[in-house]
Motif scaffolding. Structure first.
Motif, PDB file in Angstrom:
ATOM      1  N   VAL A   1      32.330  12.533 -22.291  1.00 63.40           N
ATOM      2  CA  VAL A   1      32.881  11.492 -21.436  1.00 63.40           C
ATOM      3  C   VAL A   1      33.464  12.180 -20.203  1.00 63.40           C
ATOM      4  O   VAL A   1      34.165  13.189 -20.310  1.00 63.40           O
ATOM      5  CB  VAL A   1      33.929  10.632 -22.168  1.00 63.40           C
ATOM      6  CG1 VAL A   1      35.077  11.468 -22.714  1.00 63.40           C
ATOM      7  CG2 VAL A   1      34.456   9.530 -21.248  1.00 63.40           C
ATOM      8  N   HIS A   2      33.136  11.623 -19.044  1.00 63.62           N
ATOM      9  CA  HIS A   2      33.612  12.178 -17.773  1.00 63.62           C
ATOM     10  C   HIS A   2      34.327  11.092 -16.987  1.00 63.62           C
ATOM     11  O   HIS A   2      33.861   9.952 -16.900  1.00 63.62           O
ATOM     12  CB  HIS A   2      32.434  12.707 -16.957  1.00 63.62           C
ATOM     13  CG  HIS A   2      32.819  13.130 -15.573  1.00 63.62           C
ATOM     14  ND1 HIS A   2      33.639  14.210 -15.322  1.00 63.62           N
ATOM     15  CD2 HIS A   2      32.504  12.602 -14.346  1.00 63.62           C
ATOM     16  CE1 HIS A   2      33.807  14.341 -14.021  1.00 63.62           C
ATOM     17  NE2 HIS A   2      33.143  13.381 -13.407  1.00 63.62           N
ATOM     18  N   PHE A   3      35.474  11.454 -16.409  1.00 62.76           N
ATOM     19  CA  PHE A   3      36.266  10.524 -15.615  1.00 62.76           C
ATOM     20  C   PHE A   3      36.160  10.904 -14.141  1.00 62.76           C
ATOM     21  O   PHE A   3      36.322  12.070 -13.787  1.00 62.76           O
ATOM     22  CB  PHE A   3      37.733  10.557 -16.068  1.00 62.76           C
ATOM     23  CG  PHE A   3      37.908  10.164 -17.506  1.00 62.76           C
ATOM     24  CD1 PHE A   3      37.941   8.833 -17.878  1.00 62.76           C
ATOM     25  CD2 PHE A   3      38.025  11.131 -18.495  1.00 62.76           C
ATOM     26  CE1 PHE A   3      38.096   8.461 -19.208  1.00 62.76           C
ATOM     27  CE2 PHE A   3      38.180  10.779 -19.827  1.00 62.76           C
ATOM     28  CZ  PHE A   3      38.208   9.431 -20.191  1.00 62.76           C
TER      29      PHE A   3
ATOM     30  N   ARG B   1      29.819  14.060  -9.403  1.00 61.84           N
ATOM     31  CA  ARG B   1      29.144  13.406 -10.532  1.00 61.84           C
ATOM     32  C   ARG B   1      27.876  14.161 -10.911  1.00 61.84           C
ATOM     33  O   ARG B   1      27.622  14.411 -12.093  1.00 61.84           O
ATOM     34  CB  ARG B   1      28.824  11.962 -10.141  1.00 61.84           C
ATOM     35  CG  ARG B   1      27.851  11.233 -11.053  1.00 61.84           C
ATOM     36  CD  ARG B   1      27.338   9.981 -10.346  1.00 61.84           C
ATOM     37  NE  ARG B   1      26.189   9.410 -11.028  1.00 61.84           N
ATOM     38  CZ  ARG B   1      26.261   8.375 -11.841  1.00 61.84           C
ATOM     39  NH1 ARG B   1      27.410   7.818 -12.106  1.00 61.84           N
ATOM     40  NH2 ARG B   1      25.171   7.898 -12.399  1.00 61.84           N
ATOM     41  N   GLU B   2      27.077  14.529  -9.908  1.00 61.11           N
ATOM     42  CA  GLU B   2      25.830  15.240 -10.192  1.00 61.11           C
ATOM     43  C   GLU B   2      26.096  16.601 -10.824  1.00 61.11           C
ATOM     44  O   GLU B   2      25.333  17.071 -11.668  1.00 61.11           O
ATOM     45  CB  GLU B   2      25.026  15.411  -8.897  1.00 61.11           C
ATOM     46  CG  GLU B   2      24.524  14.105  -8.303  1.00 61.11           C
ATOM     47  CD  GLU B   2      23.730  13.282  -9.305  1.00 61.11           C
ATOM     48  OE1 GLU B   2      22.844  13.864  -9.969  1.00 61.11           O
ATOM     49  OE2 GLU B   2      24.005  12.081  -9.433  1.00 61.11           O
ATOM     50  N   LYS B   3      27.199  17.206 -10.425  1.00 59.15           N
ATOM     51  CA  LYS B   3      27.584  18.485 -11.013  1.00 59.15           C
ATOM     52  C   LYS B   3      27.848  18.340 -12.508  1.00 59.15           C
ATOM     53  O   LYS B   3      27.398  19.161 -13.318  1.00 59.15           O
ATOM     54  CB  LYS B   3      28.831  19.001 -10.296  1.00 59.15           C
ATOM     55  CG  LYS B   3      29.432  20.271 -10.869  1.00 59.15           C
ATOM     56  CD  LYS B   3      30.704  20.614 -10.098  1.00 59.15           C
ATOM     57  CE  LYS B   3      31.400  21.830 -10.637  1.00 59.15           C
ATOM     58  NZ  LYS B   3      32.644  22.152  -9.916  1.00 59.15           N
TER      59      LYS B   3
ATOM     60  N   LEU C   1      26.117  11.202 -22.013  1.00 57.45           N
ATOM     61  CA  LEU C   1      27.219  11.389 -21.066  1.00 57.45           C
ATOM     62  C   LEU C   1      27.749  10.017 -20.679  1.00 57.45           C
ATOM     63  O   LEU C   1      27.031   9.196 -20.100  1.00 57.45           O
ATOM     64  CB  LEU C   1      26.742  12.138 -19.820  1.00 57.45           C
ATOM     65  CG  LEU C   1      27.747  12.250 -18.681  1.00 57.45           C
ATOM     66  CD1 LEU C   1      29.005  12.986 -19.126  1.00 57.45           C
ATOM     67  CD2 LEU C   1      27.118  12.948 -17.474  1.00 57.45           C
ATOM     68  N   ASN C   2      29.004   9.772 -21.023  1.00 54.01           N
ATOM     69  CA  ASN C   2      29.675   8.526 -20.658  1.00 54.01           C
ATOM     70  C   ASN C   2      30.508   8.774 -19.406  1.00 54.01           C
ATOM     71  O   ASN C   2      31.316   9.708 -19.378  1.00 54.01           O
ATOM     72  CB  ASN C   2      30.580   8.056 -21.800  1.00 54.01           C
ATOM     73  CG  ASN C   2      29.801   7.814 -23.083  1.00 54.01           C
ATOM     74  OD1 ASN C   2      29.141   6.808 -23.230  1.00 54.01           O
ATOM     75  ND2 ASN C   2      29.871   8.769 -24.014  1.00 54.01           N
ATOM     76  N   ILE C   3      30.323   7.961 -18.388  1.00 47.79           N
ATOM     77  CA  ILE C   3      31.008   8.142 -17.111  1.00 47.79           C
ATOM     78  C   ILE C   3      31.913   6.929 -16.859  1.00 47.79           C
ATOM     79  O   ILE C   3      31.461   5.784 -16.930  1.00 47.79           O
ATOM     80  CB  ILE C   3      30.001   8.313 -15.960  1.00 47.79           C
ATOM     81  CG1 ILE C   3      29.079   9.508 -16.234  1.00 47.79           C
ATOM     82  CG2 ILE C   3      30.727   8.489 -14.634  1.00 47.79           C
ATOM     83  CD1 ILE C   3      27.970   9.675 -15.226  1.00 47.79           C
TER      84      ILE C   3
ATOM     85  N   GLU D   1      30.764  25.373  -8.432  1.00 47.01           N
ATOM     86  CA  GLU D   1      30.382  24.671  -7.207  1.00 47.01           C
ATOM     87  C   GLU D   1      31.583  23.870  -6.693  1.00 47.01           C
ATOM     88  O   GLU D   1      32.328  23.272  -7.482  1.00 47.01           O
ATOM     89  CB  GLU D   1      29.199  23.742  -7.475  1.00 47.01           C
ATOM     90  CG  GLU D   1      27.900  24.499  -7.740  1.00 47.01           C
ATOM     91  CD  GLU D   1      26.767  23.578  -8.108  1.00 47.01           C
ATOM     92  OE1 GLU D   1      26.975  22.347  -8.151  1.00 47.01           O
ATOM     93  OE2 GLU D   1      25.652  24.079  -8.364  1.00 47.01           O
ATOM     94  N   PRO D   2      31.807  23.842  -5.374  1.00 45.43           N
ATOM     95  CA  PRO D   2      33.084  23.338  -4.818  1.00 45.43           C
ATOM     96  C   PRO D   2      33.176  21.824  -4.710  1.00 45.43           C
ATOM     97  O   PRO D   2      33.312  21.278  -3.621  1.00 45.43           O
ATOM     98  CB  PRO D   2      33.102  23.986  -3.431  1.00 45.43           C
ATOM     99  CG  PRO D   2      31.655  24.081  -3.053  1.00 45.43           C
ATOM    100  CD  PRO D   2      30.912  24.377  -4.338  1.00 45.43           C
ATOM    101  N   TYR D   3      33.095  21.136  -5.868  1.00 49.56           N
ATOM    102  CA  TYR D   3      33.275  19.682  -5.849  1.00 49.56           C
ATOM    103  C   TYR D   3      34.467  19.338  -6.731  1.00 49.56           C
ATOM    104  O   TYR D   3      34.557  19.770  -7.878  1.00 49.56           O
ATOM    105  CB  TYR D   3      32.013  18.968  -6.333  1.00 49.56           C
ATOM    106  CG  TYR D   3      30.783  19.353  -5.530  1.00 49.56           C
ATOM    107  CD1 TYR D   3      30.802  19.271  -4.134  1.00 49.56           C
ATOM    108  CD2 TYR D   3      29.639  19.821  -6.153  1.00 49.56           C
ATOM    109  CE1 TYR D   3      29.697  19.637  -3.392  1.00 49.56           C
ATOM    110  CE2 TYR D   3      28.525  20.182  -5.423  1.00 49.56           C
ATOM    111  CZ  TYR D   3      28.561  20.087  -4.033  1.00 49.56           C
ATOM    112  OH  TYR D   3      27.458  20.460  -3.293  1.00 49.56           O
ATOM    113  N   GLU D   4      35.369  18.516  -6.209  1.00 51.80           N
ATOM    114  CA  GLU D   4      36.616  18.245  -6.896  1.00 51.80           C
ATOM    115  C   GLU D   4      36.422  17.280  -8.063  1.00 51.80           C
ATOM    116  O   GLU D   4      35.477  16.513  -8.099  1.00 51.80           O
ATOM    117  CB  GLU D   4      37.648  17.662  -5.923  1.00 51.80           C
ATOM    118  CG  GLU D   4      37.274  16.294  -5.325  1.00 51.80           C
ATOM    119  CD  GLU D   4      36.351  16.377  -4.133  1.00 51.80           C
ATOM    120  OE1 GLU D   4      35.126  16.473  -4.354  1.00 51.80           O
ATOM    121  OE2 GLU D   4      36.837  16.316  -3.005  1.00 51.80           O
TER     122      GLU D   4
END
Length: 384
Positions: free
Chosen positions: A203-205, A216-218, A235-237, A336-339
Protein backbone atom coordinates in the motif's frame (compact mmCIF):
# COMPACT_ATOMS: atom_id res chain seq x y z
CA UNK A 1 24.96 -35.91 -22.33
CA UNK A 2 22.29 -33.43 -21.25
CA UNK A 3 22.70 -30.09 -19.50
CA UNK A 4 20.50 -29.82 -16.40
CA UNK A 5 20.25 -27.53 -13.36
CA UNK A 6 20.32 -29.06 -9.89
CA UNK A 7 18.19 -27.27 -7.26
CA UNK A 8 18.88 -27.88 -3.57
CA UNK A 9 16.36 -26.46 -1.16
CA UNK A 10 17.08 -24.70 2.13
CA UNK A 11 15.05 -25.01 5.35
CA UNK A 12 12.33 -27.20 3.82
CA UNK A 13 14.29 -30.29 4.81
CA UNK A 14 13.67 -29.39 8.47
CA UNK A 15 9.91 -29.73 8.08
CA UNK A 16 8.13 -32.82 9.33
CA UNK A 17 4.84 -34.31 8.18
CA UNK A 18 3.82 -31.19 6.21
CA UNK A 19 7.08 -31.08 4.26
CA UNK A 20 5.21 -32.18 1.14
CA UNK A 21 3.08 -29.03 1.23
CA UNK A 22 6.16 -26.81 1.48
CA UNK A 23 7.69 -28.64 -1.49
CA UNK A 24 4.55 -28.17 -3.59
CA UNK A 25 4.53 -24.42 -2.92
CA UNK A 26 8.26 -24.35 -3.71
CA UNK A 27 7.73 -26.00 -7.10
CA UNK A 28 4.83 -23.66 -7.92
CA UNK A 29 7.08 -20.67 -7.19
CA UNK A 30 9.86 -22.03 -9.41
CA UNK A 31 7.33 -22.59 -12.19
CA UNK A 32 6.12 -18.99 -11.84
CA UNK A 33 9.70 -17.75 -11.96
CA UNK A 34 10.42 -19.69 -15.17
CA UNK A 35 7.13 -18.84 -16.86
CA UNK A 36 7.55 -18.41 -20.60
CA UNK A 37 10.68 -20.57 -20.80
CA UNK A 38 10.69 -24.15 -22.04
CA UNK A 39 11.62 -26.47 -19.15
CA UNK A 40 10.59 -29.39 -16.95
CA UNK A 41 11.03 -29.62 -13.18
CA UNK A 42 11.45 -33.09 -11.67
CA UNK A 43 12.07 -34.21 -8.11
CA UNK A 44 15.11 -36.39 -7.43
CA UNK A 45 15.73 -37.59 -3.85
CA UNK A 46 15.56 -34.37 -1.85
CA UNK A 47 16.49 -32.08 -4.74
CA UNK A 48 15.02 -30.97 -8.03
CA UNK A 49 16.32 -31.03 -11.59
CA UNK A 50 15.39 -28.53 -14.26
CA UNK A 51 15.61 -30.37 -17.57
CA UNK A 52 14.69 -30.09 -21.24
CA UNK A 53 15.44 -26.38 -21.53
CA UNK A 54 17.13 -24.50 -24.34
CA UNK A 55 20.83 -24.25 -23.55
CA UNK A 56 20.85 -20.70 -24.87
CA UNK A 57 18.47 -19.81 -22.00
CA UNK A 58 20.74 -21.17 -19.27
CA UNK A 59 21.88 -17.77 -17.98
CA UNK A 60 18.33 -16.43 -18.09
CA UNK A 61 17.11 -19.37 -16.03
CA UNK A 62 19.91 -18.95 -13.48
CA UNK A 63 19.14 -15.24 -13.15
CA UNK A 64 15.50 -16.00 -12.41
CA UNK A 65 16.33 -18.75 -9.92
CA UNK A 66 18.46 -16.30 -7.92
CA UNK A 67 15.21 -14.65 -6.78
CA UNK A 68 13.33 -17.78 -5.70
CA UNK A 69 13.19 -18.05 -1.93
CA UNK A 70 13.70 -21.55 -0.59
CA UNK A 71 16.67 -22.39 -2.84
CA UNK A 72 19.82 -23.15 -0.85
CA UNK A 73 22.11 -23.62 -3.88
CA UNK A 74 22.04 -24.67 -7.51
CA UNK A 75 24.49 -26.05 -10.05
CA UNK A 76 24.64 -26.44 -13.80
CA UNK A 77 25.43 -30.11 -14.42
CA UNK A 78 25.81 -32.65 -17.17
CA UNK A 79 23.53 -35.67 -16.84
CA UNK A 80 24.90 -38.93 -18.24
CA UNK A 81 24.28 -42.63 -17.74
CA UNK A 82 26.06 -44.15 -14.74
CA UNK A 83 28.95 -45.54 -16.75
CA UNK A 84 32.59 -44.71 -16.06
CA UNK A 85 33.35 -43.76 -19.67
CA UNK A 86 30.31 -41.44 -19.83
CA UNK A 87 31.18 -39.94 -16.46
CA UNK A 88 34.76 -39.33 -17.61
CA UNK A 89 33.60 -37.51 -20.77
CA UNK A 90 31.35 -35.28 -18.66
CA UNK A 91 34.21 -34.64 -16.21
CA UNK A 92 36.44 -33.66 -19.14
CA UNK A 93 33.79 -31.19 -20.30
CA UNK A 94 33.62 -29.40 -16.93
CA UNK A 95 37.30 -29.69 -16.03
CA UNK A 96 39.44 -26.54 -16.02
CA UNK A 97 42.29 -26.31 -18.53
CA UNK A 98 44.92 -25.74 -15.86
CA UNK A 99 45.37 -25.55 -12.09
CA UNK A 100 44.89 -27.77 -9.04
CA UNK A 101 41.80 -29.90 -8.70
CA UNK A 102 40.07 -32.67 -6.80
CA UNK A 103 37.18 -35.00 -7.57
CA UNK A 104 34.32 -35.49 -5.10
CA UNK A 105 31.89 -38.35 -5.56
CA UNK A 106 28.56 -38.96 -3.89
CA UNK A 107 27.27 -42.47 -4.59
CA UNK A 108 23.56 -42.71 -3.81
CA UNK A 109 23.36 -45.90 -5.89
CA UNK A 110 25.12 -48.42 -3.66
CA UNK A 111 24.80 -51.09 -6.38
CA UNK A 112 27.44 -49.33 -8.46
CA UNK A 113 30.52 -51.62 -8.51
CA UNK A 114 33.00 -48.91 -7.40
CA UNK A 115 32.74 -46.94 -4.18
CA UNK A 116 32.99 -43.15 -3.98
CA UNK A 117 36.75 -43.02 -3.37
CA UNK A 118 37.44 -45.44 -6.20
CA UNK A 119 35.33 -43.45 -8.64
CA UNK A 120 37.06 -40.20 -7.66
CA UNK A 121 40.51 -41.78 -7.99
CA UNK A 122 39.83 -43.31 -11.40
CA UNK A 123 38.23 -40.21 -12.92
CA UNK A 124 40.99 -38.01 -11.47
CA UNK A 125 43.64 -40.32 -12.89
CA UNK A 126 42.10 -40.28 -16.34
CA UNK A 127 41.91 -36.47 -16.30
CA UNK A 128 45.61 -36.26 -15.35
CA UNK A 129 46.53 -38.60 -18.19
CA UNK A 130 44.89 -36.39 -20.82
CA UNK A 131 45.91 -32.96 -19.50
CA UNK A 132 49.44 -32.18 -18.32
CA UNK A 133 48.46 -28.68 -17.14
CA UNK A 134 46.45 -29.87 -14.16
CA UNK A 135 47.42 -31.62 -10.97
CA UNK A 136 45.62 -33.06 -7.96
CA UNK A 137 45.44 -31.13 -4.68
CA UNK A 138 42.74 -32.44 -2.36
CA UNK A 139 43.45 -29.84 0.35
CA UNK A 140 43.60 -26.58 -1.61
CA UNK A 141 42.17 -27.12 -5.10
CA UNK A 142 41.47 -24.35 -7.60
CA UNK A 143 38.36 -26.19 -8.73
CA UNK A 144 36.38 -29.27 -7.73
CA UNK A 145 34.65 -31.74 -10.01
CA UNK A 146 31.57 -33.19 -8.31
CA UNK A 147 30.05 -36.51 -9.37
CA UNK A 148 26.62 -37.46 -8.06
CA UNK A 149 25.50 -41.03 -8.85
CA UNK A 150 21.74 -41.28 -8.54
CA UNK A 151 19.61 -44.35 -7.86
CA UNK A 152 17.95 -44.19 -11.28
CA UNK A 153 21.09 -45.13 -13.20
CA UNK A 154 22.23 -41.61 -14.06
CA UNK A 155 25.13 -39.48 -12.91
CA UNK A 156 25.32 -35.70 -12.51
CA UNK A 157 28.71 -34.06 -13.09
CA UNK A 158 29.36 -30.40 -12.25
CA UNK A 159 32.05 -28.03 -11.03
CA UNK A 160 30.32 -25.12 -9.30
CA UNK A 161 27.78 -24.31 -6.58
CA UNK A 162 25.78 -21.08 -6.87
CA UNK A 163 24.32 -19.68 -3.66
CA UNK A 164 20.54 -19.43 -3.70
CA UNK A 165 18.26 -16.86 -2.07
CA UNK A 166 17.70 -19.11 0.97
CA UNK A 167 14.74 -18.73 3.29
CA UNK A 168 11.32 -20.30 2.85
CA UNK A 169 9.05 -20.48 -0.21
CA UNK A 170 6.83 -17.42 -0.56
CA UNK A 171 3.29 -18.33 0.44
CA UNK A 172 4.16 -20.70 3.28
CA UNK A 173 4.06 -18.07 6.07
CA UNK A 174 0.83 -16.22 5.41
CA UNK A 175 0.38 -12.80 3.85
CA UNK A 176 1.43 -9.29 4.85
CA UNK A 177 0.70 -5.74 3.73
CA UNK A 178 3.83 -3.63 3.17
CA UNK A 179 3.61 0.14 3.59
CA UNK A 180 5.84 1.09 0.68
CA UNK A 181 7.20 4.59 0.13
CA UNK A 182 9.56 5.75 -2.57
CA UNK A 183 12.56 5.40 -0.28
CA UNK A 184 15.30 2.86 0.32
CA UNK A 185 13.96 1.13 3.42
CA UNK A 186 10.49 -0.26 2.71
CA UNK A 187 11.40 -2.46 -0.32
CA UNK A 188 14.22 -3.98 1.76
CA UNK A 189 11.78 -4.67 4.61
CA UNK A 190 9.38 -6.37 2.20
CA UNK A 191 12.18 -8.48 0.73
CA UNK A 192 13.31 -9.62 4.18
CA UNK A 193 9.82 -10.71 5.23
CA UNK A 194 9.19 -12.42 1.88
CA UNK A 195 12.37 -14.41 2.48
CA UNK A 196 10.68 -15.91 5.52
CA UNK A 197 7.90 -17.24 3.29
CA UNK A 198 5.32 -14.45 3.52
CA UNK A 199 3.35 -13.29 0.48
CA UNK A 200 3.47 -9.52 0.13
CA UNK A 201 0.97 -6.95 -1.09
CA UNK A 202 1.76 -3.23 -0.88
CA UNK A 203 0.00 0.00 0.00
CA UNK A 204 1.35 3.40 -1.00
CA UNK A 205 0.14 6.80 0.20
CA UNK A 206 0.50 9.87 -2.01
CA UNK A 207 -0.24 13.58 -1.72
CA UNK A 208 -0.96 14.59 -5.31
CA UNK A 209 -0.83 17.42 -6.38
CA UNK A 210 1.71 18.31 -3.67
CA UNK A 211 3.74 15.36 -4.92
CA UNK A 212 4.00 14.69 -8.65
CA UNK A 213 3.05 11.65 -10.73
CA UNK A 214 6.70 10.71 -11.16
CA UNK A 215 6.73 9.78 -7.47
CA UNK A 216 3.89 7.36 -8.20
CA UNK A 217 5.74 5.79 -11.12
CA UNK A 218 8.78 5.37 -8.92
CA UNK A 219 6.78 3.36 -6.39
CA UNK A 220 5.24 1.23 -9.15
CA UNK A 221 8.75 0.40 -10.37
CA UNK A 222 9.92 -0.47 -6.85
CA UNK A 223 6.92 -2.77 -6.39
CA UNK A 224 7.64 -4.46 -9.70
CA UNK A 225 11.21 -5.14 -8.62
CA UNK A 226 10.03 -6.48 -5.27
CA UNK A 227 7.36 -8.61 -6.96
CA UNK A 228 10.06 -10.51 -8.88
CA UNK A 229 10.98 -12.03 -5.50
CA UNK A 230 7.42 -12.48 -4.24
CA UNK A 231 5.79 -14.19 -7.25
CA UNK A 232 3.78 -11.05 -8.00
CA UNK A 233 2.16 -8.39 -5.82
CA UNK A 234 -0.77 -6.02 -5.64
CA UNK A 235 -0.05 -2.34 -5.17
CA UNK A 236 -2.78 -0.35 -3.44
CA UNK A 237 -2.50 3.41 -3.94
CA UNK A 238 -4.34 5.83 -1.64
CA UNK A 239 -4.46 9.63 -1.50
CA UNK A 240 -3.94 11.25 1.91
CA UNK A 241 -3.84 14.81 0.61
CA UNK A 242 -7.10 15.81 2.30
CA UNK A 243 -5.93 14.30 5.61
CA UNK A 244 -2.72 16.32 5.56
CA UNK A 245 -4.61 19.48 4.71
CA UNK A 246 -6.97 18.93 7.65
CA UNK A 247 -4.07 18.25 10.03
CA UNK A 248 -2.31 21.37 8.74
CA UNK A 249 -5.42 23.52 9.31
CA UNK A 250 -6.60 22.21 12.67
CA UNK A 251 -3.69 20.65 14.58
CA UNK A 252 -0.33 21.61 16.02
CA UNK A 253 2.01 21.33 13.03
CA UNK A 254 4.72 19.65 15.07
CA UNK A 255 2.46 16.57 15.24
CA UNK A 256 1.98 16.33 11.45
CA UNK A 257 4.16 13.24 10.92
CA UNK A 258 2.89 11.45 14.04
CA UNK A 259 -0.76 12.03 13.17
CA UNK A 260 -0.27 11.12 9.52
CA UNK A 261 1.38 7.83 10.49
CA UNK A 262 -1.64 6.97 12.63
CA UNK A 263 -3.97 7.57 9.70
CA UNK A 264 -1.77 5.46 7.43
CA UNK A 265 -1.90 2.58 9.89
CA UNK A 266 -5.68 2.76 10.14
CA UNK A 267 -6.12 2.80 6.37
CA UNK A 268 -3.52 0.10 5.78
CA UNK A 269 -5.18 -2.18 8.33
CA UNK A 270 -8.54 -1.89 6.61
CA UNK A 271 -7.05 -2.64 3.19
CA UNK A 272 -4.99 -5.50 4.62
CA UNK A 273 -7.98 -7.18 6.27
CA UNK A 274 -10.05 -6.87 3.08
CA UNK A 275 -7.24 -8.53 1.10
CA UNK A 276 -6.66 -11.35 3.59
CA UNK A 277 -3.36 -10.05 4.96
CA UNK A 278 -2.47 -10.97 8.53
CA UNK A 279 -0.05 -8.19 9.45
CA UNK A 280 1.41 -4.86 8.39
CA UNK A 281 5.08 -4.44 7.44
CA UNK A 282 7.03 -1.18 7.59
CA UNK A 283 10.58 -0.11 6.78
CA UNK A 284 11.06 1.73 10.07
CA UNK A 285 14.51 1.59 11.68
CA UNK A 286 14.82 2.65 15.28
CA UNK A 287 16.10 6.26 15.66
CA UNK A 288 16.75 6.69 11.93
CA UNK A 289 14.39 9.66 11.57
CA UNK A 290 12.35 11.78 13.98
CA UNK A 291 9.18 9.65 13.77
CA UNK A 292 11.00 6.34 14.25
CA UNK A 293 11.30 6.36 18.02
CA UNK A 294 9.75 3.93 20.47
CA UNK A 295 7.19 6.58 21.37
CA UNK A 296 6.40 7.25 17.71
CA UNK A 297 6.00 3.54 16.96
CA UNK A 298 3.83 3.09 20.06
CA UNK A 299 1.60 5.91 18.84
CA UNK A 300 1.25 4.26 15.42
CA UNK A 301 0.58 0.81 16.86
CA UNK A 302 -2.09 2.04 19.25
CA UNK A 303 -4.64 2.71 16.48
CA UNK A 304 -4.59 -0.86 15.17
CA UNK A 305 -7.55 -2.99 16.19
CA UNK A 306 -6.64 -6.41 14.77
CA UNK A 307 -3.27 -6.70 13.07
CA UNK A 308 0.29 -6.61 14.33
CA UNK A 309 3.20 -4.71 12.75
CA UNK A 310 6.45 -6.31 11.61
CA UNK A 311 9.49 -4.00 11.46
CA UNK A 312 12.36 -6.17 10.15
CA UNK A 313 14.79 -3.23 9.83
CA UNK A 314 14.43 -2.00 13.38
CA UNK A 315 17.98 -2.93 14.39
CA UNK A 316 19.72 -2.05 11.10
CA UNK A 317 21.77 1.05 10.42
CA UNK A 318 21.49 2.95 7.14
CA UNK A 319 24.62 1.47 5.58
CA UNK A 320 23.33 -2.06 6.15
CA UNK A 321 19.98 -1.17 4.58
CA UNK A 322 21.67 0.44 1.57
CA UNK A 323 23.83 -2.64 1.09
CA UNK A 324 20.77 -4.86 1.02
CA UNK A 325 18.96 -2.43 -1.27
CA UNK A 326 21.81 -2.62 -3.78
CA UNK A 327 21.84 -6.43 -3.56
CA UNK A 328 18.14 -6.77 -4.40
CA UNK A 329 18.23 -4.18 -7.19
CA UNK A 330 16.02 -1.44 -5.71
CA UNK A 331 18.62 1.12 -4.65
CA UNK A 332 19.00 3.06 -7.91
CA UNK A 333 15.24 3.49 -8.21
CA UNK A 334 14.86 4.40 -4.53
CA UNK A 335 17.31 7.31 -4.74
CA UNK A 336 15.58 8.97 -7.70
CA UNK A 337 14.72 12.54 -6.54
CA UNK A 338 10.93 12.34 -6.20
CA UNK A 339 9.34 13.24 -2.89
CA UNK A 340 6.88 11.12 -0.93
CA UNK A 341 3.84 12.27 1.03
CA UNK A 342 5.73 12.62 4.33
CA UNK A 343 7.60 15.63 2.93
CA UNK A 344 4.38 17.65 2.57
CA UNK A 345 3.74 20.22 5.33
CA UNK A 346 6.84 18.88 7.08
CA UNK A 347 7.34 20.81 10.35
CA UNK A 348 10.68 22.38 11.25
CA UNK A 349 10.62 20.78 14.69
CA UNK A 350 8.58 17.55 14.59
CA UNK A 351 7.74 15.90 17.88
CA UNK A 352 10.16 12.99 18.30
CA UNK A 353 8.92 11.47 21.56
CA UNK A 354 5.20 12.12 21.53
CA UNK A 355 3.11 11.41 24.60
CA UNK A 356 0.16 9.32 23.56
CA UNK A 357 -2.23 11.51 25.54
CA UNK A 358 -1.00 14.62 23.67
CA UNK A 359 -1.32 12.86 20.31
CA UNK A 360 -4.88 11.80 21.07
CA UNK A 361 -5.73 15.35 22.16
CA UNK A 362 -4.52 16.69 18.80
CA UNK A 363 -6.33 13.96 16.90
CA UNK A 364 -9.63 14.79 18.59
CA UNK A 365 -9.63 18.01 16.56
CA UNK A 366 -10.26 15.86 13.47
CA UNK A 367 -13.15 13.68 12.28
CA UNK A 368 -11.02 10.58 12.01
CA UNK A 369 -13.61 8.14 10.65
CA UNK A 370 -14.78 10.51 7.91
CA UNK A 371 -11.20 11.23 6.82
CA UNK A 372 -10.36 7.51 6.69
CA UNK A 373 -13.49 6.75 4.65
CA UNK A 374 -12.69 9.57 2.22
CA UNK A 375 -9.18 8.21 1.76
CA UNK A 376 -10.46 4.70 1.05
CA UNK A 377 -12.67 6.10 -1.73
CA UNK A 378 -9.48 7.06 -3.60
CA UNK A 379 -8.13 3.49 -3.45
CA UNK A 380 -6.63 2.22 -6.69
CA UNK A 381 -5.24 -1.31 -7.01
CA UNK A 382 -2.62 -2.43 -9.53
CA UNK A 383 -1.60 -6.06 -10.10
CA UNK A 384 2.12 -6.28 -10.81
Amino acid sequence: MEKVIIIRYAEIHLKGKNRGWFERVFVVNMEKSLKGLKHEIRRHSGRYLIENFEESETENILERLKKVFGIHSYSVALKVCADMDAIFKAAQAVCGMEGKFKVNTHRADKRFPLNSMQISAEIGGRLLDCNGNIKVDVHNPDFIIDIDLRENGTALVFNEFFKGAGGMPVGTSGKGMLLISGGIDSPVAGHMIAKRGMSIDCVHFHSYPYTNMQAREKVIELTKRLSSYTCGAKLNIVSVTHIQEEIHKKCNGDYMVTLLRRFMMRIAEKIAIDSGAQCLITGESLAQVASQTVEGMTSSNSVLKTLTVLRPLCGFDKDEIIERSRAIGTYETSIEPYEDCCTVFLPKHPVTRPKLSDVIAEEEKLDVNVLVDEALKTLETLIL
